[in-house]
Each structure stands twice: as structure tokens, then as C-alpha cells.
Write an enzyme that holds these catalytic residues in place. Structure first.
Site, PDB file in Angstrom:
ATOM      1  N   HIS A 140      42.132  36.869  33.262  1.00 37.88           N
ATOM      2  CA  HIS A 140      42.477  38.294  33.105  1.00 37.88           C
ATOM      3  C   HIS A 140      43.997  38.479  33.188  1.00 37.88           C
ATOM      4  O   HIS A 140      44.515  39.070  34.139  1.00 37.88           O
ATOM      5  CB  HIS A 140      41.757  39.046  34.225  1.00 37.88           C
ATOM      6  N   GLU A 183      43.169  39.407  27.642  1.00 36.11           N
ATOM      7  CA  GLU A 183      42.366  38.497  28.463  1.00 36.11           C
ATOM      8  C   GLU A 183      41.529  37.576  27.579  1.00 36.11           C
ATOM      9  O   GLU A 183      41.040  38.002  26.530  1.00 36.11           O
ATOM     10  CB  GLU A 183      41.455  39.323  29.373  1.00 36.11           C
TER      11      GLU A 183
HETATM   12  C1  BG6 Z   1      39.329  44.927  32.434  1.00 34.85           C
HETATM   13  C2  BG6 Z   1      38.131  45.778  32.099  1.00 34.85           C
HETATM   14  O1  BG6 Z   1      39.072  43.613  32.080  1.00 34.85           O
HETATM   15  O2  BG6 Z   1      39.555  44.980  33.848  1.00 34.85           O
HETATM   16  C3  BG6 Z   1      38.391  47.187  32.568  1.00 34.85           C
HETATM   17  O3  BG6 Z   1      37.905  45.724  30.706  1.00 34.85           O
HETATM   18  C4  BG6 Z   1      38.724  47.211  34.045  1.00 34.85           C
HETATM   19  O4  BG6 Z   1      37.232  47.983  32.327  1.00 34.85           O
HETATM   20  C5  BG6 Z   1      39.882  46.268  34.300  1.00 34.85           C
HETATM   21  O5  BG6 Z   1      39.063  48.527  34.430  1.00 34.85           O
HETATM   22  C6  BG6 Z   1      40.289  46.180  35.770  1.00 34.85           C
HETATM   23  O6  BG6 Z   1      39.210  45.865  36.573  1.00 34.85           O
HETATM   24  P1  BG6 Z   1      39.363  45.806  38.145  1.00 34.85           P
HETATM   25  O7  BG6 Z   1      38.006  45.477  38.696  1.00 34.85           O
HETATM   26  O8  BG6 Z   1      40.353  44.718  38.434  1.00 34.85           O
HETATM   27  O9  BG6 Z   1      39.881  47.144  38.572  1.00 34.85           O
END
Ligand code: BG6
Length: 287
Positions: free
Chosen positions: A155, A258
């Protein structure tokens, strides 16, 4: 901290006390520097010498053994997104990973090798190579006796100069799931531009994506293998305000591109099988 110290390499790998009292590993190669927390095997920095930091980190991030770090490269496994009653984006990003080794490769880059604490069903290794480029490899092996199905995603949060002049290329013609509209669509734009919240999962996509950032005069290239999904995310104004560990204005200076295998592209490994997700991130002056 103690056992981590064994992995120090003078001038190349140093163990420090990071934020929130968590240990962190600082890496230096001839070309670049990096920082990674065993908590989540979370890369919080990568910077080529003479260049702006490549990864975005939120100034509001938590640094706590039970919470994910906001920014850098969260390792998403074994599920992506929400799971009823369970931590969003899986447990790997809040697990205490073991550092198995730190080595300087013959050509000069430094490689860290992490492993998720053992499980009967699967084994997960993560290799981070810091050199002229940043290479991330997530290797999942089924060591159990039944099929094992999971999602994975690296990510990556990228630091950019300004969201309003940013262009992302490499996705034209690709089908995607718009997570905000809960609808499917096809990317028509040669260059994606950002004028509001974007949360898209591109399917059957294994090509490289480029992030063109005129404000920092830089193009970032995300090349990958073993990945069929590409997620593009920017929370924009309202969601930034809703996230407690993210600054209200930070959406202006970040974008997530990502790489992984999520939703319909979840992977199933038969006993004895392994999968490898590999991402190589490079940068060059915007041409
Ligand atoms: C992204 C998702 O990968 O991660 C989003 O597509 C999400 O929907 C984002 O809001 C952040 O996620 P988190 O759990 O780290 O707040």
C-alpha cells in the site's frame, strides 16, 4: 531491540529507537537511505540522495504496537479492506515481524529479510532492497494441508509536490471498481488527474504505473510482477478530516498507487505452493 542489534552493519544498517518507543532500522546505501519498523515490517522512508523523500508519511501517524502506521508502505495481508469484526487491511501491518537478516548485496544495495511470526497455515517473507531503486517482495507459502486463499497489497503512499498538477499514467483501458460509487467502470483517461476523492481498484492490471509530478519535477515509476490489482487512492478533503491519524491538508501532498491481488483477484495456493508479489519503485526527473 537486543536481537535486532545483531543485524547492524557499520555505515549501512543501524538499529535506533524510533517513534513511540518502537525499534526502527535505518538503512544507507551508496544511492539512498531508508527506514523500516519491524512493527508491520513498515517502510516509513526511502529517499534517493539529492532527491526529495519518495514516500509520504503523515505527521499525525500513530506509532503504537497495536495500531497501523499512516504513510510509507503498509503491508496488507491476508485481507484487503474491511472484514466484519476484524482489523481493516489484515493483521500483517500491526504484527511484530522478525528480521531474519540484513546483507549488503555484491552490487551494493542493502537487503533486509523479514518474516511474519509463524502460523500453521502459511509462511510470509518480505524482502526490502534499498539501492538506486526500492524493491519490495512479499512471498507467501502455503505450509498447511488445505488450500489457502488470501489478498495482499503493498500500500505505497508517495510524496508529491501538489495533487492539483499530478498525473498518473498506465491505466487507460483498464476496468476498475469505483469503491466510492460501488460501481464498475473502464478508465478512459490517458492521464488520471485528481479533483476529488479517488478510491479505485483496477483489475487485470500488471503494467507499470507512472506518477508525473511537475511540482517536484519528478516521475515515479511503479513496476510490478505477481500482481493483478492496482489501487489508486487519495482521500481528498472530507475523508482526510474524518481520519484521526491524517492531517486535514495532507491529501494535497500524497497519492497511493498500490500493487497487489485483491477482491476477485484474491490468490489461492494449494499446499506447498508459493506466490511472489514484487514491486520495483524508481524515480527520474520529469522529462
Ligand atoms: C485504500 C482503500 O487502499 O486504503 C481505501 O482503497 C482506504 O478505501 C485506504 O480508505 C486507507 O485504509 P486504512 O485502513 O489505512 O485507513
Amino acid at each position: 531491540m537486543h536481537t535486532l542489534k545483531h543485524h547492524e552493519i557499520p555505515g549501512r544498517v543501524q538499529i535506533i529507537q524510533g517513534q513511540g518507543g518502537l525499534p526502527a532500522i535505518q538503512v544507507e546505501s551508496a544511492w539512498s537511505t531508508a527506514e523500516i519498523y519491524p512493527h508491520g515490517a513498515h517502510l516509513t522512508a526511502f529517499q534517493k540522495k539529492g532527491e526529495a523523500p519518495l514516500l509520504f508519511m503523515s505527521a499525525a501517524s500513530e506509532f503504537h504496537a497495536d495500531l497501523p502506521i499512516r504513510g510509507g508502505v503498509p503491508v496488507i495481508f491476508p485481507w484487503f479492506g474491511a472484514r466484519e469484526g476484524l482489523a481493516p487491511h489484515g493483521f500483517a501491518r500491526v504484527a511484530a515481524w522478525n528480521l531474519l537478516s540484513a546483507v549488503v548485496l555484491p552490487e551494493g544495495p542493502v537487503r533486509l529479510h523479514f518474516q511474519l511470526p509463524s502460523d500453521d497455515e502459511f509462511e510470509v517473507e518480505y524482502l526490502v532492497t534499498v539501492g538506486p531503486t526500492l524493491t519490495l517482495e512479499l512471498v507467501v507459502s502455503n505450509i498447511g494441508e488445505a488450500d489457502f486463499t488470501f489478498e495482499n497489497c503493498l500500500h505505497t503512499y508517495f510524496q508529491i509536490g501538489a495533487i492539483d498538477t499530478l498525473e498518473v499514467t498506465g491505466l487507460q483501458g483498464t476496468r476498475y471498481r469505483d469503491q466510492l460509487l460501488a460501481a464498475d467502470a473502464t478508465e478512459t483517461a490517458a492521464s488520471i488527474r485528481f479533483t476529488g476523492e479517488v478510491d479505485r481498484v483496477y483489475d487485470d492490471h500488471s503494467a507499470a504505473v507512472e506518477i508525473h509530478d511537475p511540482a517536484l519535477h519528478r516521475t515515479i515509476r511503479v513496476a510490478k510482477s505477481g500482481s493483478c490489482s492496482t489501487v489508486v487512492w487519495n482521500p481528498w478533503i472530507a475523508k482526510s478530516q474524518r481520519m484521526p491519524d491524517f492531517g486535514d491538508d495532507e491529501y494535497l501532498r500524497m497519492v497511493c498507487v498500490e500493487s497487489g491481488n485483491v477482491r476477485d483477484h484474491a490468490l489461492t495456493l494449494a499446499p506447498g505452493e508459493r506466490s511472489q508479489l514484487k514491486v520495483e519503485i524508481s524515480s527520474r526527473p520529469l522529462g
